[in-house]
Enzyme design. Structure first.
Site, PDB file in Angstrom:
ATOM      1  N   GLY A  70      -3.574   0.911  -0.089  1.00 21.10           N
ATOM      2  CA  GLY A  70      -4.291  -0.420   0.470  1.00 21.10           C
ATOM      3  C   GLY A  70      -4.379  -0.666   1.685  1.00 21.10           C
ATOM      4  O   GLY A  70      -5.191  -0.231   2.426  1.00 21.10           O
TER       5      GLY A  70
ATOM      6  N   HIS B 196      -7.422  -1.125 -11.736  1.00 19.71           N
ATOM      7  CA  HIS B 196      -6.477  -1.628 -10.747  1.00 19.71           C
ATOM      8  C   HIS B 196      -5.763  -2.939 -11.230  1.00 19.71           C
ATOM      9  O   HIS B 196      -6.463  -3.825 -11.781  1.00 19.71           O
ATOM     10  CB  HIS B 196      -7.251  -1.999  -9.434  1.00 19.71           C
ATOM     11  CG  HIS B 196      -6.367  -2.097  -8.280  1.00 19.71           C
ATOM     12  ND1 HIS B 196      -5.611  -3.373  -8.148  1.00 19.71           N
ATOM     13  CD2 HIS B 196      -5.881  -1.311  -7.487  1.00 19.71           C
ATOM     14  CE1 HIS B 196      -4.856  -2.955  -6.958  1.00 19.71           C
ATOM     15  NE2 HIS B 196      -5.055  -1.787  -6.474  1.00 19.71           N
TER      16      HIS B 196
ATOM     17  N   GLU C 256       0.659   3.156 -10.142  1.00 20.05           N
ATOM     18  CA  GLU C 256       1.022   2.188  -9.106  1.00 20.05           C
ATOM     19  C   GLU C 256       1.808   1.137  -9.714  1.00 20.05           C
ATOM     20  O   GLU C 256       1.270   0.164 -10.527  1.00 20.05           O
ATOM     21  CB  GLU C 256      -0.570   1.400  -8.656  1.00 20.05           C
ATOM     22  CG  GLU C 256      -1.426   2.412  -7.833  1.00 20.05           C
ATOM     23  CD  GLU C 256      -2.147   1.443  -6.940  1.00 20.05           C
ATOM     24  OE1 GLU C 256      -2.224   1.609  -5.564  1.00 20.05           O
ATOM     25  OE2 GLU C 256      -3.076   0.651  -7.460  1.00 20.05           O
TER      26      GLU C 256
END
Ligand code: PGA
Length: 268
Positions: free
Chosen positions: A247, A105, A180
């Protein structure tokens, strides 16, 4: 020859990345209860929630739940047990019944924050540790910025190739790629859906370069970055991704429930 057997369509996947939320185990249990309830009636969608480590055990269902699984937000690059203060291994995560792990991430790649600063090399180690422990990996990739001459494509390609450099092909079906764009994470607006579509094709192509065309076709490519209940439908249908990494909206129970329903309703 087709013997009239119906081949089950692979399900859409919505991952809730809770990040460093919520504040108490009671809140975590409440949130997971609401999410599980919403998952129960789904037909085409599966939900995975990724709570912080202290709440993982409380969130793992005691018996198998319909369309609902739990994952960790990261795992140590080291496998098994050992002298690694502050680390949690994939083996431990698997042992308490979690089935997924997020790796790479951007908040973990960020230099200097919370002592992490993951590189493609550490991401690759975490990824292999997770796969060896029997977890399904959600590999996050994404460019920091977009430019007109397309260097972001190179950045993406390198992230994917380097992260998968030491991973045997037999694990290809256990890797989900979450695209992302870093600039869309935590932002007001998601990336526009046409761009999501284009980039997800590129991501799939790189995955196919690494693991072969067949695995490339079968791979699940998700989008993440400012997804909410309002834009989820369009991102899924116009962006044509296999799922979403969510998220903020995943810790807002009413919004997340709406989001899940909107995605499950999509026909085709
Ligand atoms: P966000 O985060 O949905 O709050 O933008 C997404 C993510 O970081 O995975």
């Amino acid at each position: 020859m087709n013997h009239g057997k119906i081949i089950p369509m692979s399900k859409r996947l919505i991952i809730g990345n809770w990040k460093m939320n919520p504040g108490t185990p009671e809140e975590a249990k409440k949130l997971v209860r609401k999410t599980k309830r919403a998952a129960l009636g789904l037909v085409k969608t599966e939900i995975v929630v990724c709570p912080p480590f202290p709440f993982l055990t409380a969130c793992v269902p005691r018996k198998k739940e319909a369309n609902f699984k739990v994952g960790a937000q990261s795992v140590s690059a080291e496998e098994g047990v050992g002298a690694r203060t502050g680390e949690v291994s994939a083996t431990m995560v698997r042992a308490i019944g979690a089935e997924y792990a997020i790796v790479g991430h951007s908040e973990q790649r960020k230099v200097g924050e919370s002592g992490n600063s993951d590189t493609d090399e550490t991401v690759s180690k975490r990824l292999n540790a997770a796969l060896n422990a029997g977890l399904v990996v959600i590999l996050c990739v994404g460019e920091k910025a977009r430019d007109e001459n397309g260097t972001y494509l190179e950045e993406l390609k390198n992230q994917i190739k380097n992260s998968l450099l030491n991973t045997p092909k037999k694990f290809a079906s256990k890797i989900i790629i979450a695209y992302e764009p870093v600039w869309a994470i935590g932002a007001q607006e998601a990336m526009n859906s046409e761009q999501i579509y284009e980039t997800s094709i590129f991501v799939r192509k790189i995955f196919a370069d690494v693991f072969g065309a067949d695995n490339g076709l079968k791979a699940k490519v998700l989008y993440g970055g400012a997804v909410n209940f309002r834009n989820a439908y369009e991102i899924m249908t116009v962006g044509k991704v296999d799922g979403l990494l969510v998220g903020r909206e995943s810790v807002n129970a009413p919004g997340f429930v709406e989001l899940i329903k909107a995605v499950d309703k999509i026909t085709a």
